[in-house]
Design a protein around this motif. Sequence first.
Motif, PDB file in Angstrom:
ATOM      1  N   PHE A  36     -31.135  26.260  44.376  1.00 23.75           N
ATOM      2  CA  PHE A  36     -32.257  27.202  44.419  1.00 23.75           C
ATOM      3  C   PHE A  36     -32.218  28.153  45.617  1.00 23.75           C
ATOM      4  CE2 PHE A  36     -33.846  23.416  42.168  1.00 23.75           C
ATOM      5  CZ  PHE A  36     -34.046  24.010  40.930  1.00 23.75           C
ATOM      6  N   VAL A  37     -31.791  27.684  46.770  1.00 25.61           N
ATOM      7  CA  VAL A  37     -31.797  28.535  47.958  1.00 25.61           C
ATOM      8  C   VAL A  37     -30.545  29.397  48.003  1.00 25.61           C
ATOM      9  CG1 VAL A  37     -31.890  28.554  50.477  1.00 25.61           C
ATOM     10  CG2 VAL A  37     -33.227  26.876  49.199  1.00 25.61           C
ATOM     11  N   PHE A  38     -29.392  28.780  47.823  1.00 30.70           N
ATOM     12  CA  PHE A  38     -28.114  29.486  47.795  1.00 30.70           C
ATOM     13  C   PHE A  38     -27.481  29.281  46.426  1.00 30.70           C
ATOM     14  CE2 PHE A  38     -28.538  27.724  52.153  1.00 30.70           C
ATOM     15  CZ  PHE A  38     -28.796  28.920  52.812  1.00 30.70           C
ATOM     16  N   PRO A  39     -27.964  29.964  45.399  1.00 30.27           N
ATOM     17  CA  PRO A  39     -27.419  29.710  44.060  1.00 30.27           C
ATOM     18  C   PRO A  39     -25.936  30.046  43.982  1.00 30.27           C
ATOM     19  CG  PRO A  39     -28.954  31.560  44.023  1.00 30.27           C
ATOM     20  CD  PRO A  39     -28.950  31.021  45.415  1.00 30.27           C
ATOM     21  N   VAL A  40     -25.146  29.062  43.598  1.00 30.39           N
ATOM     22  CA  VAL A  40     -23.705  29.260  43.526  1.00 30.39           C
ATOM     23  C   VAL A  40     -23.256  29.615  42.119  1.00 30.39           C
ATOM     24  CG1 VAL A  40     -23.178  27.842  45.520  1.00 30.39           C
ATOM     25  CG2 VAL A  40     -23.343  26.791  43.288  1.00 30.39           C
ATOM     26  N   GLY A  41     -24.109  29.461  41.140  1.00 34.18           N
ATOM     27  CA  GLY A  41     -23.795  29.907  39.798  1.00 34.18           C
ATOM     28  C   GLY A  41     -22.970  28.956  38.966  1.00 34.18           C
ATOM     29  N   ALA A  42     -22.570  27.841  39.497  1.00 35.53           N
ATOM     30  CA  ALA A  42     -21.779  26.880  38.734  1.00 35.53           C
ATOM     31  C   ALA A  42     -22.628  25.641  38.465  1.00 35.53           C
ATOM     32  CB  ALA A  42     -20.522  26.502  39.507  1.00 35.53           C
ATOM     33  N   GLY A  43     -22.142  24.792  37.610  1.00 42.37           N
ATOM     34  CA  GLY A  43     -22.888  23.605  37.266  1.00 42.37           C
ATOM     35  C   GLY A  43     -22.631  22.415  38.159  1.00 42.37           C
ATOM     36  N   TRP A  44     -21.639  22.496  39.054  1.00 41.11           N
ATOM     37  CA  TRP A  44     -21.286  21.325  39.852  1.00 41.11           C
ATOM     38  C   TRP A  44     -22.362  20.884  40.834  1.00 41.11           C
ATOM     39  CZ3 TRP A  44     -20.995  21.676  45.076  1.00 41.11           C
ATOM     40  CH2 TRP A  44     -20.827  22.940  45.620  1.00 41.11           C
ATOM     41  N   PRO A  45     -23.246  21.756  41.354  1.00 44.40           N
ATOM     42  CA  PRO A  45     -24.298  21.227  42.237  1.00 44.40           C
ATOM     43  C   PRO A  45     -25.238  20.254  41.532  1.00 44.40           C
ATOM     44  CG  PRO A  45     -24.081  23.566  42.581  1.00 44.40           C
ATOM     45  CD  PRO A  45     -23.254  23.231  41.389  1.00 44.40           C
ATOM     46  N   HIS A  46     -25.306  20.346  40.220  1.00 39.04           N
ATOM     47  CA  HIS A  46     -26.186  19.432  39.488  1.00 39.04           C
ATOM     48  C   HIS A  46     -25.634  18.006  39.480  1.00 39.04           C
ATOM     49  CE1 HIS A  46     -28.695  22.757  38.462  1.00 39.04           C
ATOM     50  NE2 HIS A  46     -27.672  23.391  37.912  1.00 39.04           N
ATOM     51  N   LEU A  47     -24.361  17.844  39.786  1.00 38.70           N
ATOM     52  CA  LEU A  47     -23.823  16.502  39.965  1.00 38.70           C
ATOM     53  C   LEU A  47     -24.433  15.829  41.194  1.00 38.70           C
ATOM     54  CD1 LEU A  47     -20.067  17.151  39.157  1.00 38.70           C
ATOM     55  CD2 LEU A  47     -21.773  16.050  37.708  1.00 38.70           C
ATOM     56  N   LEU A  48     -24.792  16.641  42.197  1.00 39.40           N
ATOM     57  CA  LEU A  48     -25.480  16.096  43.369  1.00 39.40           C
ATOM     58  C   LEU A  48     -26.841  15.538  42.983  1.00 39.40           C
ATOM     59  CD1 LEU A  48     -24.676  18.907  45.958  1.00 39.40           C
ATOM     60  CD2 LEU A  48     -23.552  16.688  45.717  1.00 39.40           C
ATOM     61  N   MET A  49     -27.538  16.239  42.087  1.00 35.90           N
ATOM     62  CA  MET A  49     -28.826  15.750  41.620  1.00 35.90           C
ATOM     63  C   MET A  49     -28.650  14.433  40.876  1.00 35.90           C
ATOM     64  SD  MET A  49     -31.482  16.924  38.683  1.00 35.90           S
ATOM     65  CE  MET A  49     -30.129  16.848  37.600  1.00 35.90           C
ATOM     66  N   ALA A  50     -27.652  14.345  40.024  1.00 35.63           N
ATOM     67  CA  ALA A  50     -27.415  13.115  39.269  1.00 35.63           C
ATOM     68  C   ALA A  50     -27.097  11.957  40.213  1.00 35.63           C
ATOM     69  CB  ALA A  50     -26.272  13.323  38.280  1.00 35.63           C
ATOM     70  N   GLY A  51     -26.250  12.195  41.199  1.00 40.45           N
ATOM     71  CA  GLY A  51     -25.931  11.146  42.168  1.00 40.45           C
ATOM     72  C   GLY A  51     -27.137  10.734  42.986  1.00 40.45           C
ATOM     73  N   GLY A  52     -27.952  11.696  43.399  1.00 38.69           N
ATOM     74  CA  GLY A  52     -29.152  11.389  44.174  1.00 38.69           C
ATOM     75  C   GLY A  52     -30.158  10.581  43.387  1.00 38.69           C
ATOM     76  N   VAL A  53     -30.336  10.930  42.123  1.00 37.54           N
ATOM     77  CA  VAL A  53     -31.282  10.187  41.283  1.00 37.54           C
ATOM     78  C   VAL A  53     -30.768   8.776  41.019  1.00 37.54           C
ATOM     79  CG1 VAL A  53     -32.301  10.111  38.972  1.00 37.54           C
ATOM     80  CG2 VAL A  53     -32.307  12.235  40.265  1.00 37.54           C
ATOM     81  N   ILE A  54     -29.479   8.638  40.794  1.00 33.78           N
ATOM     82  CA  ILE A  54     -28.915   7.294  40.572  1.00 33.78           C
ATOM     83  C   ILE A  54     -29.113   6.423  41.813  1.00 33.78           C
ATOM     84  CG2 ILE A  54     -26.736   6.041  40.308  1.00 33.78           C
ATOM     85  CD1 ILE A  54     -25.895   8.281  38.359  1.00 33.78           C
ATOM     86  N   LEU A  55     -28.862   6.972  43.001  1.00 36.12           N
ATOM     87  CA  LEU A  55     -29.062   6.194  44.224  1.00 36.12           C
ATOM     88  C   LEU A  55     -30.536   5.868  44.449  1.00 36.12           C
ATOM     89  CD1 LEU A  55     -26.562   7.793  46.745  1.00 36.12           C
ATOM     90  CD2 LEU A  55     -26.433   5.556  45.649  1.00 36.12           C
ATOM     91  N   LEU A  56     -31.412   6.800  44.112  1.00 36.62           N
ATOM     92  CA  LEU A  56     -32.847   6.556  44.266  1.00 36.62           C
ATOM     93  C   LEU A  56     -33.320   5.464  43.315  1.00 36.62           C
ATOM     94  CD1 LEU A  56     -35.245   7.614  45.896  1.00 36.62           C
ATOM     95  CD2 LEU A  56     -35.709   9.183  44.039  1.00 36.62           C
ATOM     96  N   ILE A  57     -32.848   5.501  42.081  1.00 34.86           N
ATOM     97  CA  ILE A  57     -33.201   4.448  41.121  1.00 34.86           C
ATOM     98  C   ILE A  57     -32.627   3.115  41.573  1.00 34.86           C
ATOM     99  CG2 ILE A  57     -32.793   3.637  38.766  1.00 34.86           C
ATOM    100  CD1 ILE A  57     -32.998   6.586  37.904  1.00 34.86           C
ATOM    101  N   ARG A  58     -31.418   3.119  42.106  1.00 35.03           N
ATOM    102  CA  ARG A  58     -30.810   1.885  42.617  1.00 35.03           C
ATOM    103  C   ARG A  58     -31.656   1.298  43.728  1.00 35.03           C
ATOM    104  NH1 ARG A  58     -28.042  -0.207  46.643  1.00 35.03           N
ATOM    105  NH2 ARG A  58     -26.327  -1.625  46.226  1.00 35.03           N
TER     106      ARG A  58
END
Length: 67
Positions: A36-58
């Motif tokens: 959102f702040v520095f939009p890079v235009g690719a889908g790979w930053p969303h992997l960070l969201m997936a990893g963060g949510v998995i760790l939070l659920i863990r």
Amino acid sequence: MTGDARELPPAVRPRMVNLSLAGALVLLAAWVLLAFVFPVGAGWPHLLMAGGVILLIRRVVAGPRAW
């Protein structure tokens, strides 16, 4: 000596941040910045969201003593 040994307060444990919780917060903060702040235009930053949510659920499921 006054009082009883059973009247002593419990020992205070140092509070440490769980590694799963710290990792989740770092990954989610990086995702917000890259998506959102520095939009890079690719889908790979969303992997960070997936990893963060998995760790939070863990962290929620396993509790604070895991890792």
